[in-house]
Write a protein that holds these residues in place. Structure first.
Motif, PDB file in Angstrom:
ATOM      1  N   SER A 241       0.849  -1.200   0.000  1.00 33.20           N
ATOM      2  CA  SER A 241       0.000   0.000   0.000  1.00 33.20           C
ATOM      3  C   SER A 241       0.878   1.241   0.000  1.00 33.20           C
ATOM      4  O   SER A 241       1.880   1.306   0.718  1.00 33.20           O
ATOM      5  N   GLU A 242       0.500   2.193  -0.828  1.00 32.64           N
ATOM      6  CA  GLU A 242       1.232   3.455  -0.905  1.00 32.64           C
ATOM      7  C   GLU A 242       0.556   4.473  -0.004  1.00 32.64           C
ATOM      8  O   GLU A 242      -0.667   4.595   0.006  1.00 32.64           O
ATOM      9  N   GLY A 243       1.354   5.194   0.746  1.00 39.90           N
ATOM     10  CA  GLY A 243       0.767   6.180   1.644  1.00 39.90           C
ATOM     11  C   GLY A 243       1.813   7.146   2.151  1.00 39.90           C
ATOM     12  O   GLY A 243       2.753   7.489   1.431  1.00 39.90           O
ATOM     13  N   ALA A 244       1.650   7.561   3.383  1.00 42.34           N
ATOM     14  CA  ALA A 244       2.559   8.549   3.971  1.00 42.34           C
ATOM     15  C   ALA A 244       2.811   8.199   5.428  1.00 42.34           C
ATOM     16  O   ALA A 244       1.945   7.639   6.110  1.00 42.34           O
ATOM     17  N   GLU A 245       4.011   8.520   5.878  1.00 42.39           N
ATOM     18  CA  GLU A 245       4.320   8.434   7.301  1.00 42.39           C
ATOM     19  C   GLU A 245       4.296   9.849   7.841  1.00 42.39           C
ATOM     20  O   GLU A 245       5.071  10.704   7.398  1.00 42.39           O
ATOM     21  N   LEU A 246       3.364  10.097   8.762  1.00 46.63           N
ATOM     22  CA  LEU A 246       3.170  11.431   9.325  1.00 46.63           C
ATOM     23  C   LEU A 246       3.589  11.425  10.790  1.00 46.63           C
ATOM     24  O   LEU A 246       3.449  10.410  11.476  1.00 46.63           O
ATOM     25  N   VAL A 247       4.091  12.551  11.267  1.00 43.07           N
ATOM     26  CA  VAL A 247       4.626  12.634  12.628  1.00 43.07           C
ATOM     27  C   VAL A 247       3.796  13.616  13.452  1.00 43.07           C
ATOM     28  O   VAL A 247       3.612  14.780  13.057  1.00 43.07           O
ATOM     29  N   PHE A 248       3.309  13.139  14.603  1.00 46.19           N
ATOM     30  CA  PHE A 248       2.499  13.944  15.513  1.00 46.19           C
ATOM     31  C   PHE A 248       3.304  14.189  16.788  1.00 46.19           C
ATOM     32  O   PHE A 248       3.489  13.264  17.596  1.00 46.19           O
ATOM     33  N   PRO A 249       3.804  15.420  17.013  1.00 49.12           N
ATOM     34  CA  PRO A 249       4.533  15.707  18.256  1.00 49.12           C
ATOM     35  C   PRO A 249       3.601  15.581  19.470  1.00 49.12           C
ATOM     36  O   PRO A 249       2.409  15.884  19.384  1.00 49.12           O
ATOM     37  N   VAL A 250       4.170  15.120  20.585  1.00 49.29           N
ATOM     38  CA  VAL A 250       3.384  14.977  21.813  1.00 49.29           C
ATOM     39  C   VAL A 250       3.672  16.167  22.719  1.00 49.29           C
ATOM     40  O   VAL A 250       4.836  16.550  22.914  1.00 49.29           O
ATOM     41  N   GLN A 251       2.625  16.759  23.260  1.00 53.68           N
ATOM     42  CA  GLN A 251       2.784  17.931  24.125  1.00 53.68           C
ATOM     43  C   GLN A 251       3.375  17.535  25.481  1.00 53.68           C
ATOM     44  O   GLN A 251       2.940  16.562  26.093  1.00 53.68           O
ATOM     45  N   GLY A 252       4.385  18.273  25.910  1.00 51.20           N
ATOM     46  CA  GLY A 252       4.900  18.183  27.279  1.00 51.20           C
ATOM     47  C   GLY A 252       5.457  16.846  27.696  1.00 51.20           C
ATOM     48  O   GLY A 252       5.319  16.461  28.857  1.00 51.20           O
ATOM     49  N   THR A 253       6.085  16.088  26.791  1.00 47.86           N
ATOM     50  CA  THR A 253       6.628  14.777  27.191  1.00 47.86           C
ATOM     51  C   THR A 253       8.098  14.655  26.822  1.00 47.86           C
ATOM     52  O   THR A 253       8.591  13.569  26.533  1.00 47.86           O
ATOM     53  N   LYS A 428       6.319  12.184   5.107  1.00 45.75           N
ATOM     54  CA  LYS A 428       6.961  11.803   3.847  1.00 45.75           C
ATOM     55  C   LYS A 428       6.152  10.669   3.220  1.00 45.75           C
ATOM     56  O   LYS A 428       5.477   9.897   3.913  1.00 45.75           O
ATOM     57  N   GLY A 429       6.237  10.563   1.899  1.00 47.53           N
ATOM     58  CA  GLY A 429       5.572   9.480   1.200  1.00 47.53           C
ATOM     59  C   GLY A 429       6.326   8.175   1.405  1.00 47.53           C
ATOM     60  O   GLY A 429       7.552   8.139   1.319  1.00 47.53           O
ATOM     61  N   VAL A 430       5.625   7.085   1.700  1.00 48.49           N
ATOM     62  CA  VAL A 430       6.263   5.778   1.915  1.00 48.49           C
ATOM     63  C   VAL A 430       5.379   4.679   1.328  1.00 48.49           C
ATOM     64  O   VAL A 430       4.192   4.870   1.060  1.00 48.49           O
ATOM     65  N   VAL A 431       6.004   3.537   1.121  1.00 47.36           N
ATOM     66  CA  VAL A 431       5.276   2.328   0.740  1.00 47.36           C
ATOM     67  C   VAL A 431       5.282   1.389   1.938  1.00 47.36           C
ATOM     68  O   VAL A 431       6.323   1.179   2.571  1.00 47.36           O
ATOM     69  N   ASN A 432       4.135   0.838   2.268  1.00 46.19           N
ATOM     70  CA  ASN A 432       4.030  -0.066   3.407  1.00 46.19           C
ATOM     71  C   ASN A 432       3.574  -1.443   2.921  1.00 46.19           C
ATOM     72  O   ASN A 432       2.948  -1.561   1.866  1.00 46.19           O
ATOM     73  N   TYR A 433       3.897  -2.467   3.691  1.00 44.37           N
ATOM     74  CA  TYR A 433       3.509  -3.829   3.340  1.00 44.37           C
ATOM     75  C   TYR A 433       2.831  -4.493   4.518  1.00 44.37           C
ATOM     76  O   TYR A 433       3.208  -4.292   5.668  1.00 44.37           O
ATOM     77  N   ARG A 434       1.857  -5.318   4.196  1.00 43.81           N
ATOM     78  CA  ARG A 434       1.202  -6.124   5.225  1.00 43.81           C
ATOM     79  C   ARG A 434       2.136  -7.231   5.712  1.00 43.81           C
ATOM     80  O   ARG A 434       2.038  -7.689   6.853  1.00 43.81           O
ATOM     81  N   LEU A 435       3.053  -7.642   4.839  1.00 41.72           N
ATOM     82  CA  LEU A 435       3.977  -8.725   5.148  1.00 41.72           C
ATOM     83  C   LEU A 435       4.912  -8.335   6.288  1.00 41.72           C
ATOM     84  O   LEU A 435       5.577  -7.310   6.233  1.00 41.72           O
ATOM     85  N   HIS A 436       4.964  -9.176   7.303  1.00 40.48           N
ATOM     86  CA  HIS A 436       5.857  -8.942   8.435  1.00 40.48           C
ATOM     87  C   HIS A 436       6.958  -9.986   8.451  1.00 40.48           C
ATOM     88  O   HIS A 436       6.876 -11.026   7.793  1.00 40.48           O
ATOM     89  N   ASP A 437       7.995  -9.703   9.214  1.00 42.17           N
ATOM     90  CA  ASP A 437       9.107 -10.645   9.281  1.00 42.17           C
ATOM     91  C   ASP A 437       8.631 -11.996   9.810  1.00 42.17           C
ATOM     92  O   ASP A 437       7.696 -12.089  10.617  1.00 42.17           O
TER      93      ASP A 437
END
Length: 819
Positions: A241-253, A428-437
């Motif tokens: 699946s093509e998508g994006a990895e987005l980053v959400f900063p956490v307040q006060g941690t 950033k744009g990334v490709v993800n896979y359902r397949l795990h190690d």
């Protein structure tokens, strides 16, 4: 000379009505052994063809009809390829390690090291009785030290190249079987083997980095000749699946941030809360003191659930951590929750929740009173249109409530928002896979020990290749316990060993490897099974692999085939192999049922081949199994059906016995013979065995019509065509025709297209849409002549009561007159 044998004097193996299968089959199985008929010249054979069947688990019950159905189909294809002039290699072995064997051994109180050889001996007896063209000199047994030495060698190659590693991971644990279960082995929250409710545990496990090969495993599917259903199953399992990895900063941690993977970056303006998997490593740091008791209790409760139940459970539960993250698109703080519907093994183990456009998020938000914002509007909707349910028909929608991105299509917004967040360092744009190690660790006894030694000074050390195999000790106390540690750890004399690096006392790895590793490379071992110094001989491997044809069950369409492909790719990249796909062609066989019902021991309807082979012979049983239905679909086994197939073989026997060399063959019979040659020669490569057998039966009716005495030229090619299905009968009749060698070295009968061509055919004639008769017409007849013949036929002409308004002529099939 009128016939090869005088029909007045029954010969050995003959009966009054046909042949005696017991005598004929015993003779030829002994003859094959004496002459080495099934021995493959691996070094010098020309046109090599590797015909492989998935090797069986040798159960204590012995070979069942489903096994023999599968093996026979592969054997027919292999024998056909030999008749085509190939040097064919058809090996067979035993996949004998694993929990099935161990559990059965515990149940009956017989050690697996005593039980398995007994089972294998019984399987071998049954397989030989079935008349398979197996070269038994090159068999393998995964429990034999000479085999699992090289399984351990394969592990070490991956370890040395950084593709094997150990980590703590959430796993499904069966409290009864006392072992880890793959997700596929959990059905409705229970162990598929024993029915016990499965729980989740965190254990140190060995993994292979198959995820590094996800794109290649996916891409190569386009290059191999596999059934489309199998390739689709693998594509879905890999799950690109093509998508994006987005980053959400956490307040006060203290600088923590939560990365998420999403295929819907366009909906980030509607992300009103976040959810982490309960086992996410950030949970303790994000949990406030006020919420800690509730969070800890929830984490403990979810840890008792198996992973499959968490995936399918519709009830939404969760706990607020007390922390907030910042939505990088809106700048607004949003609460961070934990909930069991988010899994650590997909994406990053965290999601941005968009309840307006995801059904699970909508249900969760509704239960806990969290904000629901529409950010995509369909036709007739706008930013203010209320959401009674999640709006998921997104692809045709346009963005609303999304700032400067309002009005954009979903596709454009995915790209533009990802680019905007990338510019801010928040995505950033990334490709993800359902397949795990691939988790290869098993905390049981009956398997190949993983060749690692732990040293307090040097850390984990691979066992030197010169010290392989790490022998599985013959211990009486092999019952697993609830500790999650293999029984091998209880045996100090095996467990404690010198570190191969510093010489100080170390400890052996007590996990054994997954049986999928045993079967992930066995096809490489067969041609080199006689070698003790290498896993697979380079020259022999180059000559015989990849496998030309692989046949197996659909239940292995994903894992076994995927793992085999991965191991092959890895060994190719290391320079051990010259190819990266192990199986050029793969077909899945169907399943056999019994008189409309699935076979099971509880129903008492399991078909054991021994009794049928004893009564009817292996040839009749083999042919009947293939006649039940399409090989790739299976069929319904009915006891009464086999007698018809035996009658066909008896008729072939009698036809060969009565065959004369006087005179010339009948022209119409020879035409049918060559039509049958074309049909059978086309059907066998397609695995359409049932229709090939039907064509042979149809020809037999023509050959013996009116109990006529056939000419030898009309019979001999039938013996060759029937040989893949009924090898014993074919060998006997071939010998009786005066040939010295095996029928399988005689080649396939020569097909003559000119002899197969019909001079005339039956043309159906319709008048005003109704069939009014048929005409025997020449092959090259035209429309005008066909109409003239039809009108000259009284039985047809009487229905032509007016002038012809329309004529439709389909050469070879139909003449339609409209009056």
């Amino acid at each position: 000379m009128t016939s090869h044998l005088d029909p007045a004097e029954p010969s050995p193996g003959a009966t009054e009505d046909g042949y005696d299968p017991t005598a004929v089959e015993a003779k030829w199985q002994e003859r094959w052994r004496e002459r080495g008929t099934n021995h493959t010249d691996l070094g010098g054979g020309e046109r090599p063809f590797y015909a492989l069947m998935m090797f069986p688990y040798p159960s204590a019950e012995g070979l069942h009809v489903g096994n023999l159905f599968a093996f026979t189909g592969n054997d027919i294809y292999a024998r056909f390829q030999r008749l085509q002039g190939h040097t064919v290699f058809e090996p067979l072995g035993y996949d004998a390690f694993g929990i099935h064997s161990e559990n059965y051994a515990l149940k009956v109180g017989v050690h697996p090291m005593r039980l398995i050889p007994r089972n294998i001996a019984n399987f071998r007896r049954q397989l030989e009785r079935a008349g398979l063209m197996v070269d038994w000199r090159y068999s393998v047994d995964t429990t034999d030290q000479s085999y699992y030495k090289w399984t351990q060698w394969v592990f070490l190659q991956l370890y040395k190249h950084g593709l094997a590693y150990k980590k703590k991971a959430a796993v499904n644990w069966c409290p009864s079987c006392k072992t880890v279960l793959a997700n596929e082995q959990v059905v409705g929250g229970a162990c598929e083997r024993c029915g016990t409710v499965v729980e989740q545990r965190f254990l140190e496990q060995w993994f292979f980095r198959i995820s590094d090969y996800a794109e290649r495993l996916l891409h190569n599917l386009a290059t191999i000749d596999w059934s489309e259903t199998t390739k689709t199953a693998q594509r879905n399992w890999i799950g690109r699946s093509e998508g994006a990895e987005l980053v959400f900063p956490v307040q006060g941690t203290g600088g923590h941030a939560i990365p998420v993977f999403t295929t819907r970056a366009d909906t980030i303006f509607g992300a009103t809360y976040m959810v982490l998997a309960p086992e996410h490593p950030l949970v303790p740091a994000l949990t406030t003191d006020v919420q800690r008791e509730a969070v800890d209790a929830y984490r403990a409760r979810s840890a008792r659930q198996d992973l499959i139940t968490r995936k399918v459970n519709k009830e939404k539960t969760g706990v607020f951590t007390g922390s907030h993250a910042v939505n990088p698109a809106t700048g607004a703080p949003i609460p961070v929750w934990i909930a069991d519907y988010v899994l650590m093994d997909y994406g990053t183990g965290a999601i941005m929740a968009v309840p307006g456009h995801d059904e699970r998020d909508f249900e969760f938000a509704t239960v806990f009173g969290l904000p629901i914002v529409r950010v995509v509007a369909g036709a007739g909707d706008d930013a203010s249109t209320e959401l009674a349910v999640a709006f998921v028909e997104n692809e045709a929608g346009r963005l609303v409530n999304s700032g400067t991105f309002d009005g954009r299509t979903v596709a454009d917004a995915k790209r533009d928002i990802t680019e905007m967040l990338h510019g801010k360092g928040a995505g950033k744009g990334v490709v993800n896979y359902r397949l795990h190690d691939w988790c290869i660790s098993r905390q049981r006894y009956w398997g190949p020990p993983i060749p690692i030694i732990y040293c307090d000074v040097c850390g984990a050390q691979p066992v030197p290749e010169a010290d392989l195999p790490v022998v599985l000790p013959d211990i009486e106390d092999y019952r697993p316990d609830d500790s999650g540690i293999s029984p091998l750890a209880r045996h100090a004399e095996w467990y404690h060993v010198a570190c191969p690096k510093c010489g100080k006392q170390g400890r052996r790895e007590t996990d054994v490897s997954d049986t999928f590793l045993d079967s992930g490379w066995y096809f490489l071992r067969y041609p080199s099974a006689d070698r003790t110094d290498v896993a697979f001989d380079p020259a022999i491997t180059r000559k015989w692999l990849p496998v030309n044809s692989y046949i197996g069950g659909n239940e292995h369409a994903v894992l076994h085939l995927l793992y085999s492909r991965f191991i092959t790719m890895v060994l190719h990249d290391m320079g051990h192999l010259t190819f990266e796909e192990p199986f050029t062609r793969f077909r899945a066989h169907g399943l056999i049922i019994k008189e409309g019902a699935k076979m099971s021991k509880t129903k008492g309807n399991v078909v054991i081949p021994d009794q049928f082979i004893e009564q009817w012979g292996a040839d009749a049983f083999r042919t009947y199994l293939m006649f039940l239905g399409p090989y790739e679909e299976g069929g319904d086994f009915r006891d009464a059906g086999i007698s018809g197939v035996k009658r066909f073989l008896d008729r072939l026997w009698l036809a060969a016995t009565l065959a004369t060399t006087e005179g010339v063959p009948d022209e119409s019979v020879m035409r049918k013979l060559h039509q049958t040659l074309a049909k059978v020669g086309a059907d066998i490569p397609k695995l359409s065995y049932n229709t090939a057998i039907a064509a042979l039966m149809e020809y037999m009716n023509v050959l013996r019509r009116g109990e006529r005495r056939p000419h030898r030229a009309e019979v001999e090619p039938v013996v060759q065509m029937a040989a893949p299905f009924a090898p014993h009968v074919a060998e006997e009749l071939w010998e009786r025709f005066g040939h010295g060698g095996s029928v399988f070295d005689a080649g396939w009968p020569r097909f003559d297209e000119a002899l197969a061509r019909e001079d005339a055919y039956q043309l159906a004639v319709q008048v005003n849409g109704k069939l009014r008769g048929t005409l025997s017409v020449g092959v090259g007849i035209g429309q005008d002549d066909a109409v003239a013949l039809a009108l000259a036929e009284p039985g047809i002409a009487k229905f032509v009561t007016g002038s012809l308004r329309k004529v439709i002529f389909v050469p070879g099939r139909l003449l339609s007159l409209v009056v």
